[in-house]
Write an enzyme that holds these catalytic residues in place. Structure first.
Site, PDB file in Angstrom:
ATOM      1  N   HIS A 279      -4.129  -4.431   0.154  1.00  0.00           N
ATOM      2  CA  HIS A 279      -3.863  -5.090   1.435  1.00  0.00           C
ATOM      3  C   HIS A 279      -4.369  -6.535   1.393  1.00  0.00           C
ATOM      4  CE1 HIS A 279      -2.358  -1.854   4.020  1.00  0.00           C
ATOM      5  NE2 HIS A 279      -3.187  -1.044   3.398  1.00  0.00           N
TER       6      HIS A 279
ATOM      7  N   GLU B  98      -3.348  -8.980   2.930  1.00  0.00           N
ATOM      8  CA  GLU B  98      -3.214  -9.606   4.247  1.00  0.00           C
ATOM      9  C   GLU B  98      -4.344  -9.231   5.206  1.00  0.00           C
ATOM     10  OE1 GLU B  98      -1.853  -5.514   4.730  1.00  0.00           O
ATOM     11  OE2 GLU B  98      -1.463  -7.038   3.190  1.00  0.00           O
TER      12      GLU B  98
ATOM     13  N   CYS C  97       0.819  -1.209   0.000  1.00  0.00           N
ATOM     14  CA  CYS C  97       0.000   0.000   0.000  1.00  0.00           C
ATOM     15  C   CYS C  97       0.861   1.271   0.000  1.00  0.00           C
ATOM     16  CB  CYS C  97      -0.996  -0.032   1.157  1.00  0.00           C
ATOM     17  SG  CYS C  97      -2.364   1.141   0.927  1.00  0.00           S
TER      18      CYS C  97
END
Length: 319
Positions: free
Chosen positions: A235, A237, A142
């Protein structure tokens, strides 16, 4: 194989409940195994949450991975105590003479500020410069991806007319690089940002390649051709409730925040979001760790400095 972390790290308990094997440093020292050494510059305000997310993402591999968390000494966190950081984190000054197989630089809530005005920019720039000779491959997430592509390749970030906030389909542009192995031609990724980078500038750069994109998000994944720099502008994750937590926080602060797109069933915040990005996250992190870290790093990681990484391409295979 397990993830190896500092003894007592709170993330161990939660990950263990998910049947993710996390080994503390005391137990790991009894094993005669050369683990991969990964250093994570954690710039996110909720550091414990990010620790869990990244350790989970790195756990889906048979490789033993030792993770060292770094915080920026030039900035005092308002969300994490100094005691916690001193117990479970290290500073760049403490590790700059060491060598690591991989580096991860997270996002940060400073994206609308010019890079040079970010309080810890000088320190982060020094870390990114150090990585050229002390790290095999770096994964940027990001804002970290925007910072890395600016630092190393001069690609500027641009303001978006409104916040990009939700879960978006990404279309693979080149499935041959090993980073993309196993991904469907369309996959999902959460995004939460006010800025973007120029896709045309990346396409025009002789050392960079766009690997996944979408009209709504712009570039989702990019790399340098030598695989030293992997940029993920979303993102993958994130947990199931991360976007909800951001939405709820901003709403309670009275900010003008839209419901995350493509996230809640029927766009109804009372309904539980369905995870559609976990498998893509597993593939991206596992492929980076296996093909661009494990397969490329020397057994004696200190030999990184003497190796040549300026070739325009590292061979990729498609299966």
């Amino acid at each position: 194989m397990p993830i190896r972390v500092v003894k007592g790290l709170p993330a161990i308990g939660e990950l263990s409940q998910e049947n993710i094997f996390v080994m503390d440093s005391e137990r790991a020292e009894s094993q005669d195994i050369r683990p991969l050494h990964i250093v994570v510059v954690n710039l996110m305000p909720r550091k414990e949450t990010t620790e869990i997310q990244l350790l989970r993402a790195l756990s889906n591999t048979p490789l033993q991975t030792e993770v060292t968390f770094l915080y920026t000494a030039s900035y005092k966190s308002s969300n994490t105590s100094q005691e916690y950081l001193k117990t479970f984190y290290r500073t760049f000054d403490e590790i700059k003479e060491e060598y690591f197989d991989g580096l991860i630089i997270t996002g940060a809530p400073v994206e609308q500020m010019p890079f040079e005005e970010v309080e810890y920019w000088q320190e982060l720039s020094e870390i990114m410069e150090w990585s050229k000779t002390h790290v095999c491959s770096t994964l940027y997430i990001c804002w970290g991806a925007q910072a890395g592509i600016y630092k190393h390749f001069g690609i500027h970030k641009e303001d978006l007319p409104s916040k990009l906030f939700g879960v978006y389909e990404q279309e693979v542009q080149n499935g041959k690089p090993m980073l993309m192995r196993g991904l469907d031609e369309l996959f999902y990724m959460p995004h939460s940002r006010h800025t973007t980078v120029s896709e045309s500038e990346i396409n025009a750069h002789p050392q960079l390649e766009v690997l996944a994109r979408a009209d709504k998000t712009g570039v989702g994944v990019a790399r340098s051709y030598d695989n030293k720099h992997i940029f993920i502008f979303g993102h993958p994750e994130y947990d199931r409730d991360t976007l909800y937590q951001e939405y709820d926080r901003d709403r309670k602060l009275g900010l003008d925040i839209d419901i995350p797109e493509n996230y809640f069933p029927d766009d109804d915040p009372t309904k539980t979001p369905m995870i559609r990005w976990r498998s893509a996250s597993t593939i991206l992190y596992t492929n980076w760790l296996n093909y661009y870290v494990y397969q490329e790093t020397p057994y004696e990681v200190s030999e990184l400095q003497s190796r040549e990484y300026e070739q325009p391409y590292i061979q990729d295979w498609v299966i």
